[in-house]
Design a protein around this motif. Structure first.
Motif, short mmCIF file in Angstrom:
data_model
loop_
_atom_site.label_atom_id
_atom_site.label_comp_id
_atom_site.label_asym_id
_atom_site.label_seq_id
_atom_site.Cartn_x
_atom_site.Cartn_y
_atom_site.Cartn_z
N TYR A 154 0.84 -1.21 0.00
CA TYR A 154 0.00 0.00 0.00
C TYR A 154 0.87 1.26 0.00
CZ TYR A 154 -3.54 3.35 1.64
OH TYR A 154 -4.38 4.42 1.78
N GLN A 155 1.82 1.30 0.92
CA GLN A 155 2.68 2.48 1.01
C GLN A 155 3.56 2.61 -0.23
OE1 GLN A 155 2.17 4.63 3.27
NE2 GLN A 155 1.03 3.47 4.81
N GLY A 156 3.92 1.47 -0.81
CA GLY A 156 4.72 1.52 -2.03
C GLY A 156 3.96 2.14 -3.19
N VAL A 157 2.65 1.82 -3.28
CA VAL A 157 1.84 2.41 -4.35
C VAL A 157 1.71 3.92 -4.12
CG1 VAL A 157 -0.49 2.50 -5.32
CG2 VAL A 157 0.60 0.30 -4.92
N LEU A 158 1.53 4.34 -2.85
CA LEU A 158 1.44 5.78 -2.55
C LEU A 158 2.77 6.47 -2.88
CD1 LEU A 158 -0.62 6.02 0.78
CD2 LEU A 158 -1.41 6.04 -1.59
N LEU A 159 3.89 5.80 -2.57
CA LEU A 159 5.21 6.38 -2.90
C LEU A 159 5.36 6.50 -4.41
CD1 LEU A 159 8.04 7.33 -2.08
CD2 LEU A 159 8.77 4.94 -2.04
N GLY A 160 4.93 5.47 -5.13
CA GLY A 160 5.00 5.52 -6.59
C GLY A 160 4.20 6.70 -7.12
N MET A 161 3.02 6.91 -6.57
CA MET A 161 2.18 8.03 -6.99
C MET A 161 2.89 9.35 -6.71
SD MET A 161 -1.66 8.92 -5.68
CE MET A 161 -1.08 9.39 -4.04
N SER A 162 3.49 9.44 -5.54
CA SER A 162 4.19 10.67 -5.14
C SER A 162 5.37 10.95 -6.05
CB SER A 162 4.64 10.51 -3.68
OG SER A 162 5.38 11.61 -3.25
N LEU A 163 6.13 9.91 -6.38
CA LEU A 163 7.28 10.08 -7.28
C LEU A 163 6.82 10.48 -8.68
CD1 LEU A 163 9.50 7.04 -6.17
CD2 LEU A 163 10.01 9.48 -5.82
N ALA A 164 5.73 9.88 -9.15
CA ALA A 164 5.23 10.21 -10.48
C ALA A 164 4.75 11.66 -10.52
CB ALA A 164 4.08 9.27 -10.87
#
Lengths: 220, 220, 220, 220
Positions: free
Chosen positions: D116-126
């Motif tokens: 879950y946190q990885g997907v949020l981090l991915g969104m933040s990086l994008a």
């Protein structure tokens, strides 16, 4: 122009309803028989999917043509539009139910098909009422002549009769009633011969299309 | 401009279809084995999800580039667009079916992959027809030269051949055919070298992009 | 105009939420009893579907009327709008839960109805806060007189009291509370008598409608 | 303006993704225990639903503020936007998986929270990359000063560090990592103090808001 949000919301509902149809295409997980056989036995789902997709698509095209002629949007018009959308949103349920009972082939298939055709009839009647209200309250940018309005009302009658007839056919044969819906859709997809009267000269671009009311009325 | 609602409805359908892909990512409830193992065994779902997401995304980019050049929208164009959307909406079903059979690894995996590639080919052909119709009826704001139109048609041919080839590959190996789809997507994501002929000077902004037809044609 | 994307995003959420309601209409696959009996025993699903559909629809109409008067959109307004959408998105869950427990008819039906009415109350309070914020910060193109603002606040109070009362009714009878929601919806669908004060002359077109705040306030 | 359809498609995807979250709220049919107990044991679903809803909502607000400053949209920008949407669309899957494993409480809950946190981090990086690209290629209507751009990049760094830290927290305690996400969301909801430098005078309306990049950068 105030009709912008009416269009945006309606487009959203049309788009979601037409896409939700795909959810009912799902076939069982592997291990319940060969994929080829599964696909063959699910033909009612695929046929109903295609018919419902293009029926919603045609209604969207006609809605698009009607609403872009609106010069104003009042509160009753918003609620009539909501009634139309109510039937549109119900189509995925009616489609899935009919497909499941057609596949089953039991004694309840005609009732399931009657429900499907009833939802399409409701949509057609709601579209007709929306059109009638917009003529009566003179909301169309290009007003119809009395003759053109009469032609339009006759076409509405025919369209609604076709869906009512499909309800009758459904009692005799559920697959045959699905075929009727497909044919009604096909007819209105190609039925765009210009009609008499107050028609502008007509051309190939949308800008010079005849007013929606005359061409679109019976498709609902 | 009349193309506004065509774009709004299409955007809605693209947006819903691309988002519905996530529904098929679902893994079993806890208690059916370690999460790590579940995720590993569901790799076909994740791979197919990513490929389908970016394929729909690329088609949206190309649709966007094509339609914003339209100067008019007629009834056949609306129905050709509907045909394109029909294949787009079918992608989540095809993706889920292929992923399930790839995971299963049984004898039906090639057939499931053929269905997936067939839906992508249908989408590509529908996009090509939409493009061809818009050239033939001169609906593009920046008309193509004959040479540019020929180049565009050749690119369409290549794109459609790639999807047709993927159908052939699918019979040999379902995972390999998914890889082909991913590579086709990657290629068209980066394939944006300006081409010869009627091209404007070109720059970095969208306003000065070459007409969609020349750059986008084969991606469908 | 900056409010355009607020409307587009909100319309999207309203459209998806209203359409997702249909997912819970699903009846069991064939083979679990006659279709007629299934449909009859699922009456709570159909009733709750219709009530929730028209409740979301009415809120959309009112949101539309309020937001098109906005002259500016600030960050708090975006978050208040997000809070409203949070309750709108929760409606399909609350509807499905209430329908399932109404069908079951067990001791938990009142609690399920309380949750449903609570979500509607939350939506109504969020809409009221959005309205209050837009008055307080003078974001409406046609400002309200103090008297009109007072009338609006009273109507909000009545609307919120109706939903709070429905929570009380739910403890006594879950079906009765659903009826209350339906009546509240019906009332606000027809309640559009112009009110006193700063009202423009009024006519039938949307352009000359009274400002949303005065007419829409209590419907939330 | 060309950015219109980028906004329309993105709004559609944001709207569908935020609304699909509700599908995972479903609790078991009646007959599997008291409703009160079911609701209590499903607290992770409700908590994750609220956190994901407002996280997507905040990203939408920031996306809205960034994109309305765009003066042009090029092909890489469309694909960077697509990458952001890819992570947004994946959030309902990550939310449902984390909620299911939190409810289960087994040894796999940390891994589910990491995803879950990885997907949020991915969104933040994008989102950060989208912002960085728009500065570098000077697509913002109100260009940032070097100092402001540096501040923005620092804020991005902080935002991404917070999500990266939440991944670490997830290994220790899955519920604690959910709390971190909620706090990050809350912080950025209220974090709108104007900053130094090229800032316009500022006021309450959106028209005089500081450019999105400076205020929004770290929220992604």
């Amino acid at each position: 122009m105030d009709r912008g949000r009416l269009e945006a919301f309606s487009d959203g509902v049309f788009a979601v309803a037409i896409t939700l149809l795909v959810i009912d295409l799902a076939i069982p997980e592997p291990g319940h028989g060969a994929l080829g056989g599964q696909l063959a036995s699910h033909w009612p789902s695929f046929a109903a999917y295609a018919v419902s997709f293009f029926t919603i698509g045609i209604i969207w095209v006609n809605h698009h043509n009607l609403v872009r002629n609106f010069t104003a949007v009042d509160r009753p018009l918003l609620f009539l539009n909501l009634l139309l959308l109510f039937f549109v949103v119900t189509i995925p349920f009616a489609t899935a139910t009919m497909a499941a009972y057609l596949r089953d082939g039991g004694a309840d298939a005609p009732l399931a098909a009657v429900i499907y055709q009833g939802v399409l009839l409701g949509m057609s009647l709601a579209f007709g009422t929306l059109f009638w209200w917009s003529i009566r309250h003179r909301y169309l940018a290009i007003p119809l002549t009395s003759a053109a309005a009469r032609t339009a009302l006759i076409r509405f009658g025919i369209g609604n009769l076709a869906y009512a007839a499909a309800i009758g056919v459904a009692y005799l044969s559920a697959p045959a009633s699905l075929l009727v819906s497909a044919l009604v859709g096909l007819y209105y997809m190609f039925e765009h011969t210009p009609t008499s009267g107050s028609e502008p000269a007509g051309g190939e671009t949308a800008e010079s299309e005849p007013p929606a009311g005359r061409r679109e009325t019976a498709d609902g």
